[in-house]
Design a protein around this motif. Structure first.
Motif, short mmCIF file in Angstrom:
data_model
loop_
_atom_site.label_atom_id
_atom_site.label_comp_id
_atom_site.label_asym_id
_atom_site.label_seq_id
_atom_site.Cartn_x
_atom_site.Cartn_y
_atom_site.Cartn_z
N GLN A 1 -11.72 -6.40 -2.39
CA GLN A 1 -11.97 -7.81 -2.70
C GLN A 1 -12.72 -7.95 -4.02
O GLN A 1 -12.39 -8.83 -4.84
N GLN A 2 -13.71 -7.10 -4.25
CA GLN A 2 -14.52 -7.19 -5.47
C GLN A 2 -13.71 -6.82 -6.73
O GLN A 2 -13.97 -7.35 -7.81
N ALA A 3 -12.74 -5.92 -6.56
CA ALA A 3 -11.95 -5.46 -7.72
C ALA A 3 -10.64 -6.21 -7.87
O ALA A 3 -9.81 -5.83 -8.71
N ASP A 4 -10.44 -7.25 -7.08
CA ASP A 4 -9.13 -7.92 -7.06
C ASP A 4 -8.66 -8.34 -8.45
O ASP A 4 -7.51 -8.14 -8.82
N GLY A 5 -9.55 -8.90 -9.24
CA GLY A 5 -9.15 -9.36 -10.57
C GLY A 5 -8.90 -8.25 -11.57
O GLY A 5 -8.30 -8.48 -12.63
N LYS A 6 -9.35 -7.04 -11.26
CA LYS A 6 -9.19 -5.90 -12.18
C LYS A 6 -7.94 -5.07 -11.88
O LYS A 6 -7.57 -4.21 -12.68
N LEU A 7 -7.32 -5.32 -10.73
CA LEU A 7 -6.17 -4.50 -10.31
C LEU A 7 -4.87 -5.10 -10.83
O LEU A 7 -4.62 -6.31 -10.67
N SER A 8 -4.04 -4.25 -11.41
CA SER A 8 -2.71 -4.71 -11.79
C SER A 8 -1.89 -4.91 -10.51
O SER A 8 -2.21 -4.32 -9.47
N PRO A 9 -0.84 -5.73 -10.56
CA PRO A 9 -0.02 -5.94 -9.35
C PRO A 9 0.50 -4.63 -8.76
O PRO A 9 0.54 -4.48 -7.54
N ARG A 10 0.87 -3.68 -9.62
CA ARG A 10 1.41 -2.40 -9.13
C ARG A 10 0.34 -1.60 -8.39
O ARG A 10 0.59 -1.07 -7.31
N ARG A 11 -0.86 -1.53 -8.96
CA ARG A 11 -1.93 -0.78 -8.30
C ARG A 11 -2.39 -1.49 -7.02
O ARG A 11 -2.72 -0.84 -6.03
N LYS A 12 -2.39 -2.81 -7.06
CA LYS A 12 -2.79 -3.55 -5.87
C LYS A 12 -1.81 -3.28 -4.73
O LYS A 12 -2.23 -3.07 -3.58
N ARG A 13 -0.51 -3.29 -5.01
CA ARG A 13 0.50 -3.01 -3.98
C ARG A 13 0.32 -1.60 -3.43
O ARG A 13 0.43 -1.37 -2.22
N LEU A 14 0.03 -0.66 -4.31
CA LEU A 14 -0.16 0.73 -3.90
C LEU A 14 -1.34 0.86 -2.96
O LEU A 14 -1.24 1.47 -1.88
N LEU A 15 -2.48 0.29 -3.34
CA LEU A 15 -3.69 0.41 -2.53
C LEU A 15 -3.55 -0.33 -1.20
O LEU A 15 -3.99 0.15 -0.16
N LEU A 16 -2.91 -1.50 -1.22
CA LEU A 16 -2.70 -2.24 0.02
C LEU A 16 -1.82 -1.45 0.98
O LEU A 16 -2.04 -1.44 2.19
N SER A 17 -0.80 -0.79 0.44
CA SER A 17 0.08 0.02 1.28
C SER A 17 -0.68 1.19 1.88
O SER A 17 -0.47 1.54 3.07
N ILE A 18 -1.57 1.80 1.11
CA ILE A 18 -2.38 2.91 1.63
C ILE A 18 -3.26 2.41 2.77
O ILE A 18 -3.37 3.07 3.81
N LEU A 19 -3.88 1.25 2.60
CA LEU A 19 -4.75 0.70 3.64
C LEU A 19 -3.97 0.31 4.89
O LEU A 19 -4.38 0.58 6.02
N GLU A 20 -2.82 -0.34 4.69
CA GLU A 20 -2.03 -0.81 5.82
C GLU A 20 -1.44 0.35 6.63
O GLU A 20 -1.12 0.19 7.81
N ASN A 21 -1.30 1.50 5.99
CA ASN A 21 -0.76 2.68 6.67
C ASN A 21 -1.82 3.78 6.77
O ASN A 21 -1.51 4.97 6.65
N ALA A 22 -3.06 3.36 7.02
CA ALA A 22 -4.17 4.31 7.03
C ALA A 22 -3.99 5.42 8.05
O ALA A 22 -4.45 6.55 7.84
N ALA A 23 -3.30 5.14 9.16
CA ALA A 23 -3.07 6.19 10.17
C ALA A 23 -2.28 7.35 9.62
O ALA A 23 -2.40 8.49 10.09
N ASP A 24 -1.45 7.07 8.59
CA ASP A 24 -0.61 8.12 8.00
C ASP A 24 -1.17 8.65 6.69
O ASP A 24 -0.61 9.60 6.12
N THR A 25 -2.26 8.04 6.18
CA THR A 25 -2.72 8.42 4.84
C THR A 25 -4.16 8.93 4.80
O THR A 25 -4.53 9.59 3.82
#
Length: 300
Positions: free
Chosen positions: A16-40
């Motif tokens: 949340q704090q870094a939201d404005g600093k993340l490019s759309p590509r990096r944001k998608r990557l990090l969100l996918s890692i969080l949403e699939n935390a059981a596998d990552t």
């Protein structure tokens, strides 16, 4: 209660704090890692990069935007995020993807139980167990809080402590009952709260209320940043990770066993006197099963 802010993990807070600093590509990557935390959560930076078809440098640069200096720091917060956000459905879904046989799932469960015990030995030293036992020995009363399945752990500890002469109880976990019970506590009392993952509201609120009335609070949970760990004066981190829908209570039971052993030996004479008295009472009451006397066959 619906208006209360949603509790977020340290990793979600950084996002949340870094939201404005993340490019759309990096944001998608990090969100996918969080949403699939059981596998990552257990992957290295290289394996995580292969999973998302990027290079390891992309992973490292992305987590640096969140303020992490090293991947190990990110991996630690990712594991805590996984622990606090996991649900039985997600755990079972993750397990079914592995395409193990049923025997394989059973074997994997036993292996994880052993790993949880090994992790307990690393995270909770005998000295810390004795330290808690000595504090319990000085307490006027001990209240052990566990809700739903964790009530079995709370009852086990309170029952064992009471056998050894402590004034200990595990009140049933309705919010009203816990609230009324906690209000009677004071500075000479100890509350032990047991809850895992996202932690149940009633357990967290019981610990918070006990702390407000002056009682000393201790948590048994599975994450250093869990709500129970944040609320209590001190805590143990005990893993309940299991590859199926249910958490494993092997390590928490081992931790409670160790605590009962320490408590018994802090005042060994008192414990022996108490157990001797119980032995006599049980022998007199005929508590244990005995087969009926045999009758003579053919007796007239």
């Amino acid at each position: 209660m619906n208006g209360e802010p949603k509790w977020t993990t340290p990793l979600e807070q950084r996002m949340q704090q870094a939201d404005g600093k993340l490019s759309p590509r990096r944001k998608r990557l990090l969100l996918s890692i969080l949403e699939n935390a059981a596998d990552t959560y257990y992957l290295s930076s290289r394996k995580m990069a292969r999973r998302y078809d990027v290079d390891a440098a992309t992973i490292v640069r992305s987590i640096q935007v969140l303020g992490y200096g090293q991947f190990a720091e990110f991996a630690s917060d990712l594991r805590s995020h996984f622990v606090t956000r996991i649900t039985p459905y997600r755990m079972m879904k993750s397990a079914t993807r592995e395409r193990r046989t049923i025997d394989g799932h059973v074997q994997h469960s036993l292996e994880m139980d052993r790993a949880n015990i090994d992790a307990l030995r690393e995270s909770v030293s005998p000295e810390r167990v004795v330290e808690l036992a000595r504090r319990l020995d000085k307490a006027r009363q001990i209240v052990v809080v566990g809700v739903d399945l964790a009530y079995s752990l709370a009852w086990f500890l309170a029952y064992g402590l009471s056998w050894l002469g402590a004034r200990a109880e595990a009140p049933m976990g309705s919010s009203g009952n816990l609230h009324h019970r906690v209000r009677t506590m004071g500075a000479r009392d100890v509350l032990i709260a047991i809850s895992f993952g996202r932690c149940l509201r009633d357990s967290v609120e019981a610990a918070r209320s006990a702390k407000e009335v002056g009682a000393w609070t201790f948590g048994i949970t599975d994450g250093g940043d869990s709500p129970i760990a944040r609320v209590c004066h001190d805590h143990w981190v005990v893993s309940v990770t299991n590859p199926s829908f249910n958490g494993s209570y092997v390590a928490p039971l081992a931790a409670l066993d160790a605590l009962l052993v320490a408590y018994a030996h802090v005042q060994s004479k008192r414990s022996l006197d108490r157990l001797r008295q119980i032995d006599r009472e049980e022998a007199a009451a005929g508590r244990w099963y005995a087969p009926p006397p045999a009758t003579e066959k053919g007796r007239r």
